[in-house]
Enzyme design. Structure first.
Site, PDB file in Angstrom:
ATOM      1  N   GLN A 106       1.051  -0.751  -0.159  1.00  7.64           N
ATOM      2  CA  GLN A 106      -0.177   0.117  -0.388  1.00  7.64           C
ATOM      3  C   GLN A 106       0.560   1.262   0.343  1.00  7.64           C
ATOM      4  O   GLN A 106       0.388   2.488  -0.885  1.00  7.64           O
ATOM      5  CB  GLN A 106      -1.079   0.080   1.428  1.00  7.64           C
ATOM      6  CG  GLN A 106      -1.949  -1.135   1.552  1.00  7.64           C
ATOM      7  CD  GLN A 106      -2.439  -1.360   2.936  1.00  7.64           C
ATOM      8  OE1 GLN A 106      -3.174   0.116   3.666  1.00  7.64           O
ATOM      9  NE2 GLN A 106      -2.747  -2.507   2.888  1.00  7.64           N
ATOM     10  N   ALA A 129       1.596  -0.134  14.481  1.00 11.54           N
ATOM     11  CA  ALA A 129       0.625   0.586  14.670  1.00 11.54           C
ATOM     12  C   ALA A 129       0.939   0.894  16.828  1.00 11.54           C
ATOM     13  O   ALA A 129       0.569   1.721  17.135  1.00 11.54           O
ATOM     14  CB  ALA A 129      -1.011   1.144  14.435  1.00 11.54           C
ATOM     15  N   GLU A 146     -10.663   4.398  10.376  1.00 15.36           N
ATOM     16  CA  GLU A 146     -11.134   3.361  10.653  1.00 15.36           C
ATOM     17  C   GLU A 146     -10.087   1.827  10.029  1.00 15.36           C
ATOM     18  O   GLU A 146     -10.262   1.262   9.383  1.00 15.36           O
ATOM     19  CB  GLU A 146     -12.028   3.225   8.612  1.00 15.36           C
ATOM     20  CG  GLU A 146     -12.522   2.285   8.699  1.00 15.36           C
ATOM     21  CD  GLU A 146     -13.650   2.464   7.883  1.00 15.36           C
ATOM     22  OE1 GLU A 146     -14.514   3.734   7.325  1.00 15.36           O
ATOM     23  OE2 GLU A 146     -13.900   1.443   6.987  1.00 15.36           O
ATOM     24  N   HIS A 150      -8.024  -3.718  13.519  1.00 13.46           N
ATOM     25  CA  HIS A 150      -7.041  -4.184  12.752  1.00 13.46           C
ATOM     26  C   HIS A 150      -6.075  -4.439  13.596  1.00 13.46           C
ATOM     27  O   HIS A 150      -5.023  -5.149  14.029  1.00 13.46           O
ATOM     28  CB  HIS A 150      -7.006  -4.132  11.602  1.00 13.46           C
ATOM     29  CG  HIS A 150      -7.561  -3.781  10.119  1.00 13.46           C
ATOM     30  ND1 HIS A 150      -8.024  -5.464  10.617  1.00 13.46           N
ATOM     31  CD2 HIS A 150      -7.585  -3.632   9.713  1.00 13.46           C
ATOM     32  CE1 HIS A 150      -8.713  -4.952   8.863  1.00 13.46           C
ATOM     33  NE2 HIS A 150      -8.377  -4.460   8.650  1.00 13.46           N
TER      34      HIS A 150
HETATM   35  C1  SAM Z   1      -9.737  -0.053   6.320  1.00 16.95           C
HETATM   36  S1  SAM Z   1      -8.148   0.900   5.939  1.00 16.95           S
HETATM   37  C2  SAM Z   1      -7.835   2.392   5.711  1.00 16.95           C
HETATM   38  C3  SAM Z   1      -6.834   2.617   5.192  1.00 16.95           C
HETATM   39  C4  SAM Z   1      -6.665   4.453   6.017  1.00 16.95           C
HETATM   40  N1  SAM Z   1      -6.731   4.304   7.195  1.00 16.95           N
HETATM   41  C5  SAM Z   1      -7.947   4.899   5.063  1.00 16.95           C
HETATM   42  O1  SAM Z   1      -8.678   5.571   5.738  1.00 16.95           O
HETATM   43  O2  SAM Z   1      -7.761   5.245   3.876  1.00 16.95           O
HETATM   44  C6  SAM Z   1      -7.147  -0.212   6.938  1.00 16.95           C
HETATM   45  C7  SAM Z   1      -5.732  -0.100   7.167  1.00 16.95           C
HETATM   46  O3  SAM Z   1      -5.402  -0.145   8.499  1.00 16.95           O
HETATM   47  C8  SAM Z   1      -3.514  -0.771   8.486  1.00 16.95           C
HETATM   48  N2  SAM Z   1      -3.014  -1.552   9.066  1.00 16.95           N
HETATM   49  C9  SAM Z   1      -3.781  -2.597   9.918  1.00 16.95           C
HETATM   50  N3  SAM Z   1      -3.313  -3.368  10.582  1.00 16.95           N
HETATM   51  C10 SAM Z   1      -1.621  -2.218  11.260  1.00 16.95           C
HETATM   52  C11 SAM Z   1      -1.004  -2.462  12.308  1.00 16.95           C
HETATM   53  N4  SAM Z   1      -0.873  -3.084  12.864  1.00 16.95           N
HETATM   54  N5  SAM Z   1      -0.104  -1.246  12.195  1.00 16.95           N
HETATM   55  C12 SAM Z   1       0.167  -0.500  11.276  1.00 16.95           C
HETATM   56  N6  SAM Z   1      -1.400  -0.276  10.154  1.00 16.95           N
HETATM   57  C13 SAM Z   1      -2.369  -1.335  10.018  1.00 16.95           C
HETATM   58  C14 SAM Z   1      -3.926  -1.777   6.869  1.00 16.95           C
HETATM   59  O4  SAM Z   1      -2.871  -2.133   6.346  1.00 16.95           O
HETATM   60  C15 SAM Z   1      -5.158  -0.707   6.075  1.00 16.95           C
HETATM   61  O5  SAM Z   1      -4.025   0.251   5.158  1.00 16.95           O
END
Ligand code: SAM
Length: 279
Positions: A106, A129, A146, A150
């Protein structure tokens, strides 16, 4: 984190569709990967153009809750394809913008798409995160649009956000939040297994009360708790249209999205924006 530890099937589908060049998918999800926000949901048009405007507005609603101003340092955690960073880059001047994501695929797209303007600097970094790769007190604002469901642990993320924020800094986020009495039913729906469905691992068990307690525990003052469920509901109609147009037959995508749509319409699961202050 290595690629094999990232299990986000919906992003695998999205990346395949984007790479095979579908303009509708690019318009709807090439910038933001989240639900839309309609000020007048009854006027939603159910087109990719209309959805992309609503997705843009949702980002604005989240960063407005953090009181973003020109000249600030902003960290967008779980930044997807960089849509919120792109929006801040277009709207504000003299910013230091950083997007963080666990998924390098991404970030590659984000780096190609978002070019600094308005005297802003920006960068996209890979990381988790819950272990932010930044020094203490380095940001005025931390955003998580959002994506917090995760993260491996909300408390660790809050502690990390508190650490990297300057005093007076804001944390603002959006999340799907169950109402208290529905929590036992949400436990059945939660996905934390070796074989999760379309949306990968997620935890939708954090009630508004738990957020209030978490804020107090980690040293934040809660400034805002806003229920915007009704403004997001046209998202589901749009997703059904995409499913039909692109013949997306994945059963878990259908079943998980149907459940979320139903319990959101019944307001058992709310779409909420929160904002917190580090005093
Ligand atoms: C539903 S998407 C939202 C993406 C972005 N915030 C948006 O609103 O367009 C969830 C995002 O959380 C990221 N993600 C999931 N677990 C994560 C983690 N532990 N640390 C950082 N990013 C994470 C995913 O890769 C994805 O890009």
């Amino acid at each position: 984190m290595k690629d094999q530890q990232i299990n986000l099937p919906y992003f695998d589908v999205l990346l395949t569709l984007l790479d095979s060049g579908h303009p509708e998918i690019d318009l709807a999800f090439g910038r933001h990967v989240h639900w839309g926000y309609w000020s007048n949901p009854e006027q939603a048009l159910n087109t990719p153009e209309d959805f992309s405007k609503a997705a843009e507005q949702l980002s604005c609603e989240v960063y407005s809750a953090a009181n973003v101003k020109n000249g600030q340092s902003v960290l967008d955690v779980g930044c997807g394809f960089g849509g919120t960073i792109a929006s801040l880059n277009e709207q504000f001047l003299g910013m230091n913008l950083v997007g963080l994501n666990i998924d390098e695929r991404q970030l590659e797209k984000a780096r190609k798409k978002v070019v600094p303007q308005n005297g802003n600097t920006l960068r996209f970094e890979q990381g988790n995160a819950c272990a932010l790769p930044f020094p203490d007190q380095s940001f005025d604002v931390v955003l998580a649009v959002e994506c917090i469901f995760h993260f491996p642990d909300r408390q660790q993320f809050f502690q990390e956000a508190f650490r990297v924020l300057k005093p007076g800094g804001h944390l603002s986020l959006s999340d799907f939040v169950p109402i208290a009495w529905f929590l036992p039913f949400m436990r059945l729906f939660n996905s934390k297994s070796s074989n999760p469905g379309f949306y990968g691992n997620f935890d939708l068990q954090y009630t508004a009360k738990r957020y209030r307690k978490l804020a107090a525990k980690t040293g934040f003052e809660q400034l805002l708790e806003r229920n915007i469920t009704v403004n997001t509901l046209p998202t589901y109609k749009f997703l059904w249209t995409l499913k039909q147009d692109f013949k997306l037959e994945d059963f878990s995508a259908f079943s998980q999205t149907s459940i979320i749509a139903l319990i959101s319409q019944l307001e058992l699961l709310r779409y909420m924006i929160f904002s917190f202050l580090k005093k």
